[in-house]
Every structure is written in C-alpha cells, then in structure tokens.
Design a protein around this motif. Structure first.
Motif, PDB file in Angstrom:
ATOM      1  N   LEU A   1      16.962   9.127  -8.737  1.00 41.74           N
ATOM      2  CA  LEU A   1      15.674   8.449  -8.846  1.00 41.74           C
ATOM      3  C   LEU A   1      14.778   9.136  -9.867  1.00 41.74           C
ATOM      4  O   LEU A   1      14.881  10.335 -10.108  1.00 41.74           O
ATOM      5  CB  LEU A   1      14.963   8.456  -7.485  1.00 41.74           C
ATOM      6  N   THR A   2      13.886   8.347 -10.451  1.00 38.79           N
ATOM      7  CA  THR A   2      12.793   8.890 -11.256  1.00 38.79           C
ATOM      8  C   THR A   2      11.492   8.625 -10.498  1.00 38.79           C
ATOM      9  O   THR A   2      11.420   7.736  -9.648  1.00 38.79           O
ATOM     10  CB  THR A   2      12.718   8.225 -12.632  1.00 38.79           C
ATOM     11  N   ILE A   3      10.455   9.387 -10.835  1.00 35.20           N
ATOM     12  CA  ILE A   3       9.162   9.185 -10.185  1.00 35.20           C
ATOM     13  C   ILE A   3       8.172   8.615 -11.196  1.00 35.20           C
ATOM     14  O   ILE A   3       8.381   8.671 -12.405  1.00 35.20           O
ATOM     15  CB  ILE A   3       8.610  10.485  -9.575  1.00 35.20           C
ATOM     16  N   GLY A   4       7.063   8.072 -10.681  1.00 31.84           N
ATOM     17  CA  GLY A   4       6.089   7.398 -11.520  1.00 31.84           C
ATOM     18  C   GLY A   4       5.168   8.346 -12.265  1.00 31.84           C
ATOM     19  O   GLY A   4       4.890   9.461 -11.812  1.00 31.84           O
TER      20      GLY A   4
ATOM     21  N   PRO B   1       7.891   3.374 -12.970  1.00 33.53           N
ATOM     22  CA  PRO B   1       7.968   2.513 -11.786  1.00 33.53           C
ATOM     23  C   PRO B   1       6.626   2.271 -11.118  1.00 33.53           C
ATOM     24  O   PRO B   1       6.465   1.293 -10.396  1.00 33.53           O
ATOM     25  CB  PRO B   1       8.923   3.262 -10.859  1.00 33.53           C
ATOM     26  N   SER B   2       5.639   3.135 -11.367  1.00 35.38           N
ATOM     27  CA  SER B   2       4.324   2.909 -10.767  1.00 35.38           C
ATOM     28  C   SER B   2       3.492   1.913 -11.554  1.00 35.38           C
ATOM     29  O   SER B   2       2.437   1.475 -11.083  1.00 35.38           O
ATOM     30  CB  SER B   2       3.563   4.229 -10.630  1.00 35.38           C
ATOM     31  N   PHE B   3       3.955   1.515 -12.744  1.00 37.96           N
ATOM     32  CA  PHE B   3       3.266   0.447 -13.467  1.00 37.96           C
ATOM     33  C   PHE B   3       3.970  -0.889 -13.276  1.00 37.96           C
ATOM     34  O   PHE B   3       3.346  -1.875 -12.898  1.00 37.96           O
ATOM     35  CB  PHE B   3       3.132   0.752 -14.955  1.00 37.96           C
ATOM     36  N   TYR B   4       5.278  -0.917 -13.508  1.00 35.07           N
ATOM     37  CA  TYR B   4       5.954  -2.204 -13.333  1.00 35.07           C
ATOM     38  C   TYR B   4       5.986  -2.626 -11.869  1.00 35.07           C
ATOM     39  O   TYR B   4       6.247  -3.789 -11.559  1.00 35.07           O
ATOM     40  CB  TYR B   4       7.349  -2.221 -13.953  1.00 35.07           C
TER      41      TYR B   4
ATOM     42  N   SER C   1       0.808  -1.215   0.000  1.00 37.74           N
ATOM     43  CA  SER C   1       0.000   0.000   0.000  1.00 37.74           C
ATOM     44  C   SER C   1       0.844   1.268   0.000  1.00 37.74           C
ATOM     45  O   SER C   1       0.321   2.355  -0.238  1.00 37.74           O
ATOM     46  CB  SER C   1      -0.915   0.003   1.227  1.00 37.74           C
ATOM     47  N   ASP C   2       2.143   1.130   0.233  1.00 33.97           N
ATOM     48  CA  ASP C   2       2.997   2.304   0.433  1.00 33.97           C
ATOM     49  C   ASP C   2       3.930   2.577  -0.743  1.00 33.97           C
ATOM     50  O   ASP C   2       5.055   3.030  -0.569  1.00 33.97           O
ATOM     51  CB  ASP C   2       3.821   2.124   1.708  1.00 33.97           C
ATOM     52  N   ALA C   3       3.463   2.274  -1.960  1.00 39.87           N
ATOM     53  CA  ALA C   3       4.198   2.591  -3.181  1.00 39.87           C
ATOM     54  C   ALA C   3       5.498   1.809  -3.319  1.00 39.87           C
ATOM     55  O   ALA C   3       6.468   2.296  -3.897  1.00 39.87           O
ATOM     56  CB  ALA C   3       4.467   4.104  -3.284  1.00 39.87           C
ATOM     57  N   ARG C   4       5.501   0.586  -2.809  1.00 39.33           N
ATOM     58  CA  ARG C   4       6.636  -0.314  -3.035  1.00 39.33           C
ATOM     59  C   ARG C   4       6.280  -1.325  -4.116  1.00 39.33           C
ATOM     60  O   ARG C   4       5.115  -1.605  -4.371  1.00 39.33           O
ATOM     61  CB  ARG C   4       7.017  -1.050  -1.747  1.00 39.33           C
ATOM     62  N   ASP C   5       7.294  -1.903  -4.745  1.00 37.08           N
ATOM     63  CA  ASP C   5       7.121  -2.916  -5.779  1.00 37.08           C
ATOM     64  C   ASP C   5       6.371  -4.124  -5.235  1.00 37.08           C
ATOM     65  O   ASP C   5       6.532  -4.487  -4.062  1.00 37.08           O
ATOM     66  CB  ASP C   5       8.511  -3.340  -6.277  1.00 37.08           C
ATOM     67  N   ASP C   6       5.543  -4.752  -6.092  1.00 38.63           N
ATOM     68  CA  ASP C   6       4.760  -5.895  -5.629  1.00 38.63           C
ATOM     69  C   ASP C   6       5.571  -7.180  -5.509  1.00 38.63           C
ATOM     70  O   ASP C   6       5.073  -8.191  -5.014  1.00 38.63           O
ATOM     71  CB  ASP C   6       3.537  -6.133  -6.530  1.00 38.63           C
ATOM     72  N   GLY C   7       6.827  -7.164  -5.978  1.00 41.79           N
ATOM     73  CA  GLY C   7       7.697  -8.321  -5.782  1.00 41.79           C
ATOM     74  C   GLY C   7       7.298  -9.518  -6.623  1.00 41.79           C
ATOM     75  O   GLY C   7       6.699  -9.391  -7.696  1.00 41.79           O
TER      76      GLY C   7
ATOM     77  N   ASP D   1       1.560   7.068 -10.775  1.00 48.27           N
ATOM     78  CA  ASP D   1       1.536   7.411  -9.348  1.00 48.27           C
ATOM     79  C   ASP D   1       2.909   7.941  -8.975  1.00 48.27           C
ATOM     80  O   ASP D   1       3.884   7.182  -8.900  1.00 48.27           O
ATOM     81  CB  ASP D   1       1.182   6.169  -8.520  1.00 48.27           C
ATOM     82  N   ALA D   2       2.982   9.242  -8.745  1.00 42.91           N
ATOM     83  CA  ALA D   2       4.267   9.892  -8.496  1.00 42.91           C
ATOM     84  C   ALA D   2       4.870   9.533  -7.153  1.00 42.91           C
ATOM     85  O   ALA D   2       6.011   9.907  -6.869  1.00 42.91           O
ATOM     86  CB  ALA D   2       4.116  11.411  -8.608  1.00 42.91           C
ATOM     87  N   ARG D   3       4.137   8.803  -6.317  1.00 49.28           N
ATOM     88  CA  ARG D   3       4.720   8.347  -5.053  1.00 49.28           C
ATOM     89  C   ARG D   3       5.796   7.298  -5.297  1.00 49.28           C
ATOM     90  O   ARG D   3       6.737   7.163  -4.514  1.00 49.28           O
ATOM     91  CB  ARG D   3       3.640   7.759  -4.151  1.00 49.28           C
ATOM     92  N   TYR D   4       5.655   6.540  -6.383  1.00 48.65           N
ATOM     93  CA  TYR D   4       6.607   5.475  -6.701  1.00 48.65           C
ATOM     94  C   TYR D   4       7.901   6.072  -7.252  1.00 48.65           C
ATOM     95  O   TYR D   4       7.874   7.077  -7.972  1.00 48.65           O
ATOM     96  CB  TYR D   4       6.028   4.530  -7.744  1.00 48.65           C
ATOM     97  N   THR D   5       9.012   5.430  -6.942  1.00 46.69           N
ATOM     98  CA  THR D   5      10.298   5.833  -7.497  1.00 46.69           C
ATOM     99  C   THR D   5      11.006   4.618  -8.080  1.00 46.69           C
ATOM    100  O   THR D   5      10.740   3.472  -7.698  1.00 46.69           O
ATOM    101  CB  THR D   5      11.208   6.479  -6.434  1.00 46.69           C
TER     102      THR D   5
END
Length: 499
Positions: free
Chosen positions: A342-345, A367-370, A121-127, A348-352
């Motif tokens: 870093l780049t932002i999404g 990064p907010s899609f992948y 939920s905190d803009a981290r990769d889903d792994g 969702d710009a919260r993702y980097t």
C-alpha cells in the motif's frame, strides 16, 4: 476605488435550472463586449450551530476592469450567504481555497457552507454518484455572514479574451484582485463597519497573507480586519522544498511521518499527540543538529540519530542509512506500508491506495485526493447550477491548471529571494492591535505540515499572544472527518465570538 475595480453588475431575471494539480480548461470564453454579469439569489433557511437562520444565498459575477476603466478583464464569481434580516453588526467572513487554481468548492461544500456533500468520514473512497448533499449544521452562518470567492481561473471565474494572465496570475497580482472584490462587496452591501474575517485553506493561507498585505498595508490601507483564519498553512515555501542542501524540509515533515506511522500501527505511543511531541523535540534538537553537521557527523551520533529516527517513523535503519537520514515525503508515502503493498496519502496520510506495482519509489497518485474529488465537484455543480440557478457553459474549475502554469511566484524582492509571506501577517498584526490569527492543522497532512506552520509563525515579528493553533485528527481537509468538521466549527465559532 480605482477605475480598474469598477463594477459592472446586472441583475438578470431568475430562471430555473482542488497545492497545483492538472485540471480541465474552461469550455468557452467571452469577448469583453459580450459580458452580461449574472446575479442569482434565493431565500433559504437552515439550522446552524443550533440556531434557526433565514438567509439569502447569492451567486454573482463581479467584473474587474483595466486601469483606464475601459476593458473588462476578469470575471470573479462570489457566493454569499447573508442572514435575514440583514444586520451590519454581524461579522462577515471572506473565504477562498488554494492551488493556486482551486475553486472554493472544498471549504464551501465541505466545511462552512449551508450545505455539504456527504463522503465517507473514515478515509474511504467516495465511490460513485449520487453523492448526498445534506444540510450542514456546522456552517458558521449563526455567527457570521459568509462570502466565498473564486479568484480568476478557479471555479466559474475567468479572464476575458485579450487579458494578459501575468496581470492576475501571481502572488501579488492575485491578492490585488481578491482585495478589489472584497472592497466591492463591502461597498455594495454596506458592510464597511462590520467585523471582518479573512481566511483560506492551503495556498489560500498564502493568499490570506498577501491579501491582508493589500488591505491593511497596501496603497489604500483601508480595510481593517478582526481575524485571519489559516487552514492547512503554507507560508514559508523555501522551508518546504527537499532540494539538496535544504535540511529544513526534512525537519518540518518528521512529525508528520511519526503521526502517519502511529496511525498505521508502525510505531507505538499513548496518542498521536504524544508521538508528534516526541518527534517535534527530536526534529528541532538532535535531528536538526545531525543534518547540519553534514559529513562531519560522527559515526556514533549518526547511529544514535538513525535508531531514534527509525523508532519514530517505522522505517528500517537500513533504509534510513541508505537515504543518508533524509527521507523525502514522496519516498515515505511508498515505503511506510510497502510490506502491505500500500501507499499512503499526501493530503491525508490516513488514506491508502494500491499502485500498479509495489516496487516503485514514489506513488502513482494521491489516494487522499482521488478518494474525494468526484463527490465535491458533483456537489458544487448541482448546488450552484440547479439550486441557485447559475447558468454557464463553463466547466467549474475545482482544480484548474491555468493559474498554476502561469503563476508568478515572485514578491519583487530580487532574484532567488526567500519565499516566505508570514512577515505580511506579522506586520498586519503589529499595525492592528485588534487582529488575531487562527491556525488549523491536521496531524496527517503532508502537503502543509503542521510543524512547518508552527515554524513559520513563531518567528520574530509575529505577536504570539494573538496567534492560536488548533489540531485535528485528520489531514489537509480535516473537515472530511465528521468529528473534526464539528470541532473545527466549534473552534472557529469561539474565535469569532471572542473578538
């Protein structure tokens, strides 16, 4: 109903068992004569909105025919969730995603379906898998029956061999097909007099506008609606493209830049709401005025605008000066956190994310899609194939390229027409006094900026007393954040109940 929309549906015996992005083609096709449409149903129970609900989940292939009724042309899959016992006084909510080319996986497995995939939920990769598939108490099944539609070329839906893509892949063509499927569903389920809601996400909001035009202002004008739901809205496309000379593209994205800069600590403000309101007022006032003056902009005014633009975006005045006060979103993704590598999404710009190097002008990828796509695709395949028993050799098109690369973006208004479908919503609302519109926007969404949605829907011809905006502390798919999924559910539940 036209012959084209005649339905060929056969119930088979039960058996066990995401804005345009490149996707994988389907693994097989079907000759028209070979089509045996599937219907798979399962009775389930769940707790939604605090209420225990028994419901039937049904995944079904719906066949659309040629104008003369002789050739099956499109197989469109719907996934319905209908409460038991069946109650025709309950609202029914038709939903789809965007793309064009995106399946309904995002809204179905992320926001409103009875099950959801759990991703951070905190803009981290889903792994990596396995991805938990959980009960979804935020589903709207306590207040409405739900019908998720995958238009041709999305999800498991497809065009048959020999069907001309031009007949289905386009603004109006796609809307007609979806409207046909809605009419078929109402026929089969005896729901013509039920309250009806129509909604989508991203290009799905464009589709909502074009479908309501088919349902309420088209040839038949036969399907009255109670509500339109626009999630991450894109209606005015011309105002979104940063082509040379189109200053609106910079104006509508400025509040997003301020929000992203605030989130990543590049600017200071009491809250995201406070900084975006400052950016709104600056964007539509001094900034718009400065851009429209072009090369006649006085040096003193340029310096003043540049300083305020730097304060709101976190970018240096030197960079802004070199960019002529006009920073594209692609450049912003790379420049905002360049000092951190870093780049932002975009979604969702919260993702980097980290690119191959930090010197480039635009990101390698979003990064907010992948960061989320694998989890959603795994979840929808598991749910439809393994739990509901849908059988196919086709690949689920979460983001497929076939519709997008064949899409007809014309509304038949002449060469170079200004592409804006918001007037369709205005007409529908003017001609249906009971029709209301719900708009949900994330502060960190650059794909469909919230200020662009506001600009699209506050123009002449759209009844403002029946349009409501709701804002969320996430991006394009605000429901990936747990708090915002719950808030979106509460907001929509209230919207549906207030009819």
């Amino acid at each position: 109903m036209t012959l084209r929309t005649a339905l060929a549906a056969v119930l088979l015996a039960a058996s066990p068992s995401a804005l345009i992005a490149q996707g994988k083609p389907a693994t097989d096709t079907a000759a028209p004569a070979d089509i045996v449409p599937q219907v798979r149903s399962r009775d389930l129970t769940g707790t939604f909105g605090g209420q225990r609900v028994a419901y039937t989940a049904t995944v079904k292939e719906n066949v659309l025919f040629s104008d003369d009724g002789t050739k099956p042309e499109a197989v469109i899959v719907t996934t319905s969730y209908v409460a038991n016992p069946r109650d025709t006084s309950r609202p029914v909510f038709f939903l789809f995603n965007g793309g064009p080319g995106s399946g309904s996986v995002w809204l179905q497995m992320g926001a409103f379906g009875p099950k959801r995939v759990a991703i951070p939920s905190d803009a981290r990769d889903d792994g990596a898998p396995p991805y938990p598939i959980l009960d979804n108490p935020d589903s709207l099944l306590d207040v409405a029956d739900l019908v998720f539609i995958d238009p041709p070329g999305t999800g498991f839906s497809y065009l048959t061999d020999g069907t001309d893509p031009k007949k289905y892949y386009g603004l109006t063509q796609d809307a007609r097909a979806v409207a046909d499927v809605i009419r078929l569903w109402l026929n089969e389920n005896g729901r013509w007099n039920s309250p009806k809601y129509l909604g989508g996400e991203s290009y799905g909001t464009t589709r909502t506008a074009t479908v309501v035009n088919e349902l309420e202002a088209g040839t038949y004008n036969d399907v009255g609606l109670n509500g339109l739901v626009l999630i991450s809205t894109i209606l005015d496309f011309a105002g979104r493209e940063p082509t040379p000379g189109n200053e609106m593209a910079y104006i509508v994205t400025l509040p997003n830049m301020a929000a992203a800069a605030y989130y990543h600590g590049k600017v200071q403000a009491p809250s995201v709401e406070a900084i975006v309101e400052e950016a709104r007022q600056f964007a539509i006032g001094p900034y718009a005025s400065a851009l429209l003056k072009g090369q006649d902009l006085p040096a003193a005014e340029r310096a003043s605008v540049r300083a305020e633009l730097s304060r709101l975006t976190g970018l240096s005045e030197t960079y802004l000066d070199r960019a002529e006060l006009r920073v594209t979103d692609q450049r912003f993704y790379k420049e905002l956190l360049r000092d951190r590598g870093l780049t932002i999404g975009r979604l969702d710009a919260r993702y980097t994310g980290r690119d191959y190097d930090a010197a480039g002008e635009t990101p390698d990828n979003d990064p907010s899609f992948y960061g989320i796509d694998a989890g959603y695709t795994a979840a929808i395949n598991s749910w439809l194939r393994e739990t509901l028993g849908f059988e196919t050799r086709r690949e689920y098109q979460s983001i497929g390229f076939e519709p997008g690369r064949n899409w007809d973006w014309s509304l038949g208004q002449g060469r170079g027409a200004y592409l804006n479908v918001a007037p369709y919503i205005g007409q529908a609302m003017r001609e249906n006094s009971g029709l209301r519109t719900f708009v949900a926007q994330g502060y960190y969404d650059f794909a469909t900026p919230f200020f662009g949605a506001e600009y699209s829907l506050n123009r002449v011809g759209i009844p403002q007393d029946r349009v409501q905006f709701h804002y969320y502390d996430a991006g394009h798919m605000m429901y990936v954040r747990d708090e915002d999924r719950a808030k979106l559910s509460r907001d929509l539940r209230a919207f549906i109940r207030a009819r």
